[in-house]
Write a protein that holds these residues in place. Structure first.
Motif, short mmCIF file in Angstrom:
data_model
loop_
_atom_site.label_atom_id
_atom_site.label_comp_id
_atom_site.label_asym_id
_atom_site.label_seq_id
_atom_site.Cartn_x
_atom_site.Cartn_y
_atom_site.Cartn_z
N THR A 20 0.81 -1.22 0.00
CA THR A 20 0.00 0.00 0.00
C THR A 20 0.85 1.28 0.00
N SER A 78 3.24 4.19 -1.53
CA SER A 78 3.37 4.80 -2.86
C SER A 78 4.77 4.63 -3.44
N SER A 79 5.77 4.30 -2.62
CA SER A 79 7.14 4.16 -3.10
C SER A 79 7.42 2.78 -3.70
N SER A 116 2.81 -1.82 -6.72
CA SER A 116 1.86 -2.76 -6.14
C SER A 116 1.10 -3.47 -7.25
N PRO A 163 -6.44 3.20 -6.89
CA PRO A 163 -5.51 2.65 -5.89
C PRO A 163 -6.24 1.80 -4.85
N PRO A 164 -5.46 1.02 -4.07
CA PRO A 164 -4.00 1.10 -3.97
C PRO A 164 -3.22 0.21 -4.92
N GLU A 180 -1.63 -0.78 -8.20
CA GLU A 180 -1.37 0.06 -9.37
C GLU A 180 -1.45 -0.70 -10.69
N LYS A 240 8.42 3.37 -13.24
CA LYS A 240 6.98 3.28 -13.00
C LYS A 240 6.21 4.01 -14.09
#
Length: 290
Positions: free
Chosen positions: A192, A194-195, A198, A216-217, A219, A269
């Protein structure tokens, strides 16, 4: 440039400037090539790549290094107890559960030239201590792996701050974490964050088909239903779960980094998003999976 910026010693503070700043009037910054968004195709991103030169660490139940779908490992390690301390020790390339072997086999099937390392942090594919996970992840980040596959998570909130710090540390060291979403609708970590990248599952059979998820969460969606996976003892079984979706994305990331080794997590990403099967190109056409 002979060494990427994220592997260099941190520059000394520039007098007269705020912390973390750079005196660009006196010191030129590194140049980075720019690719226009409409030029990012799957062919550009990874076409013809095998993942050579990319180092991947699988944090899991161990990996059967003798399995023909996995091949040779760079290293095989485990989190061990040394009195009250947790240490990382070399161990035989075996997997008492099968879960890690399955994930490693998926990665190798997509990126056959990657260098794979196994770190056993789980015992039976379902259980393991949060402390062992943190110890294994910290070691892998410090060792500078390009990609770390985490087909696991924890629901225990006491590990959240340290996990969050490690995920951020990895991000800024150009060590990208690819984390499987939980198979149940519960809050867990680190997928979960953001770095990390997922990943949840879709139910199509093409291993190179993946989708961007704008809600989200999770991606991205990758193959995760009835996946043919390696299993200890030289076997192959079919299994389902987000655990097996994540290594599909790890493998694709390895292909991208093999062709574009200087990509940062932010850039990687972005390329994953732009090359997703449901993201249309400039002419309005969706990508056709390679």
């Amino acid at each position: 440039m002979t060494q990427p910026p994220w592997r260099r010693e941190r520059r000394a503070h520039f007098p007269g400037l705020p912390a973390w700043s750079a005196a660009t009037s006196r010191l030129a910054l590194d140049d980075f090539g720019v690719i226009r968004h409409e030029e990012v195709t799957q062919q550009w991103a990874w076409g013809g790549g095998l993942g050579a030169g990319v180092r991947v660490c699988v944090l899991d139940t161990g990996v059967d290094g003798a399995h023909p779908m996995v091949g040779a490992l760079e290293r095989s390690l485990m989190v061990a107890h040394d009195g009250d301390e947790l240490t990382i020790a070399d161990c035989a390339p075996v997997d008492p559960a099968g879960h890690g072997t399955a994930c490693a086999g998926v990665i190798r099937s997509i990126a056959p030239a990657v260098s794979l390392t196994s770190v056993r942090v789980l015992t039976d594919g379902r259980s393991g201590s949060g402390a062992a996970l943190l110890a294994g992840l910290r070691w892998a980040v410090d060792e500078g792996y390009d990609l770390i596959n985490l087909s696991l998570s924890t629901t225990r909130s006491e590990f959240l701050p340290t996990l969050h710090d490690l995920a951020d540390r990895a991000y800024f060291r150009r060590c990208l974490l690819v984390a499987a979403a939980h198979n149940m609708p519960v809050l867990s970590f680190p997928w979960t964050f953001s770095s990390v990248i997922s990943v949840a599952s879709h139910d199509e059979p093409n291993p190179m088909t993946y989708y961007y998820n704008p809600t989200p969460p999770a991606e991205f969606y990758a193959r995760g239903v009835r996946v043919p996976v390696a299993w200890p003892g030289g076997r192959m079984i079919r299994s389902s779960g987000n655990s097996f979706a994540a290594p599909h994305i790890t493998g694709i990331c390895a292909l991208i980094l093999g062709k574009h080794p200087w990509m940062t997590p932010f850039q990687l990403k972005s390329v994953l998003y732009l090359a997703s099967a449901n993201v249309v190109a400039r002419n309005g056409d969706a990508h056709v999976p390679l």
